[in-house]
Design a protein around this motif. Structure first.
Motif: not given
Length: 80
Positions: A70-71, A73-74
């Protein structure tokens, strides 16, 4: 969490036992064990300094950042 503690690896490289390092650094074996397992939320700079001094290493030898999916991708999308 994406911060990985590599203390076991450094202890093995230095052929040092946890109880020996705990005594040299001045922390309990229990606290050192918690640190090794990554079950702590933080570490004092003074403790990190002592660990690096006794293990003759840099902080980056003991702590590694591995981004979660998730990190990753962001940060690629400019959201982070």
């Amino acid at each position: 969490m994406s911060i990985i503690i590599r203390l076991d690896m450094m202890l093995a490289k230095r052929k040092m036992r946890s109880n020996e390092l705990a005594a040299l650094v001045g922390i309990s074996e229990t606290n050192l064990s918690l640190l090794k397992s990554g079950k702590v939320k933080g570490i004092r700079f003074s403790t990190l300094n002592s660990l690096c001094r006794e293990l003759d290493c840099q902080p980056g030898d003991l702590i590694e950042f591995i981004p979660d999916e998730d990190e990753s991708k962001s940060s690629r999308h400019g959201d982070g």
